[in-house]
Design an enzyme around this catalytic site. Structure first.
Site, PDB file in Angstrom:
ATOM      1  N   HIS A 155       0.818  -1.250  -0.070  1.00 45.91           N
ATOM      2  CA  HIS A 155       0.010  -0.127  -0.033  1.00 45.91           C
ATOM      3  C   HIS A 155       0.886   1.226  -0.185  1.00 45.91           C
ATOM      4  CE1 HIS A 155      -3.106  -2.930   1.330  1.00 45.91           C
ATOM      5  NE2 HIS A 155      -3.869  -1.869   0.608  1.00 45.91           N
ATOM      6  N   LYS A 159      -0.505   5.141   4.569  1.00 45.67           N
ATOM      7  CA  LYS A 159      -1.404   4.084   5.271  1.00 45.67           C
ATOM      8  C   LYS A 159      -0.693   3.876   6.617  1.00 45.67           C
ATOM      9  CE  LYS A 159      -3.772  -0.468   4.816  1.00 45.67           C
ATOM     10  NZ  LYS A 159      -5.047   0.110   5.042  1.00 45.67           N
TER      11      LYS A 159
END
Ligand code: NAD
Length: 265
Positions: A155, A159
């Site tokens: 990600h 995040k």
């Protein structure tokens, strides 16, 4: 024609829902709801989303918006969900909840509303990822305990949580399919040399602006089987939520998830 109200219409998911709904002829966005102190109340929700007029003004009056609609899609804040769902239950309107992070008390409110109305509730609305959940479970049930399982997730660098909720859910599906309890080892940077055939290993990588990549590998001495999903944009969640909103309207009151919507059980 399914008439839909979006709660959280000026947010990132709300705007994606408006953009993605433009290509679907069988639904119409008839309401766009935002919090009472939102600076854009009264503005055209389409202009905010993609600079094209929709003819629907942002309002904070969810009751009025829902009274002439079939379903509510909620992508707001967890604290807003109970109030929104309560209004939908009073009016007998179906609901799709994408909002995450609900407390136990907030979840109980949703459960109670499902006595009166049908609700789709799923922390990941992507059609492809929900298909992958089902495939990983099926794969694990066929391959059994002799195959070791590794999950790689990548990600964007912003995040905060790791592993991703989706990686954990993939792990649960793999364990469930193999008839085992879900326990895992976590490799935070994704480069450690951990090997433990009795546990699922989840490797987390954080890179640039990656929306979300997940790969589940089943390995034995003679072969490796991989399932991969690559999300290009958050539109994948919007497309799934819009499909769920059309599916949910004729259903009986209770809570459903995307496995029900996609007939994957
Ligand atoms: P965001 O902060 O960009 O948007 C949320 C919007 O909701 C904001 O515009 C906010 O003003 C509005 N809002 C807050 N309270 C409200 C109320 N009472 N009534 C109406 N609007 C209200 O957030 P986002 O990125 O769009 O995500 C929203 C939620 O959806 C988060 O919980 C996120 O984790 C979740 N999410 C779920 C999925 C999924 O597939 N289920 C995918 C992406 C995001």
């Amino acid at each position: 024609m399914t008439r839909i109200v979006i709660a959280g219409a000026a947010g990132r998911m709300g705007q994606a829902l408006i953009r993605c709904s433009r290509d679907i002829e069988t639904l119409e966005i008839t309401g766009a709801v935002e919090r009472e102190d939102h600076p854009d109340l009264g503005k055209d929700a389409g202009v905010l989303a993609d600079n094209k007029e929709l003819g629907v003004l942002l309002t904070s009056d969810i009751r009025a918006a829902l009274s002439s609609a079939d379903a509510l899609i909620d992508f707001t804040l967890h604290t807003s969900v109970p109030g929104n769902v309560k209004v939908a239950a009073e009016l007998g309107r179906a609901v799709v909840i994408g909002t995450t992070g609900l407390t136990e008390e907030e979840k109980n409110t949703v459960d109670r509303a499902a006595d009166k109305i049908p609700i789709v509730w799923a922390p990941n609305m992507s059609i492809g990822m929900n298909l992958m959940f089902a495939m990983v479970q099926k794969g694990a049930s066929v391959l059994g305990k002799d195959y070791s399982v590794e999950i790689d997730e990548t990600h964007h660098v912003h995040k905060k949580d790791a592993p991703s909720g989706t990686a954990l859910h993939l792990g649960e599906k793999a364990a469930d399919g193999a008839g085992e309890n879900f326990t895992y080892l976590h490799d935070e940077g994704g480069s450690q040399n951990i090997k433990d055939p009795s546990r699922i290993i989840i490797r987390s990588h954080r890179k640039g602006e990656v929306v979300g990549d997940h790969t589940v590998s089943f390995s034995a001495d003679a072969e490796t089987i991989e399932f991969s999903h690559h999300a290009e944009s958050r539109d994948v969640f919007a497309v799934g939520a819009l499909r769920a909103a059309q599916w949910i309207c004729p259903q009986k009151p209770r809570i459903y998830d995307m496995q029900d919507v996609l007939n994957l059980r």
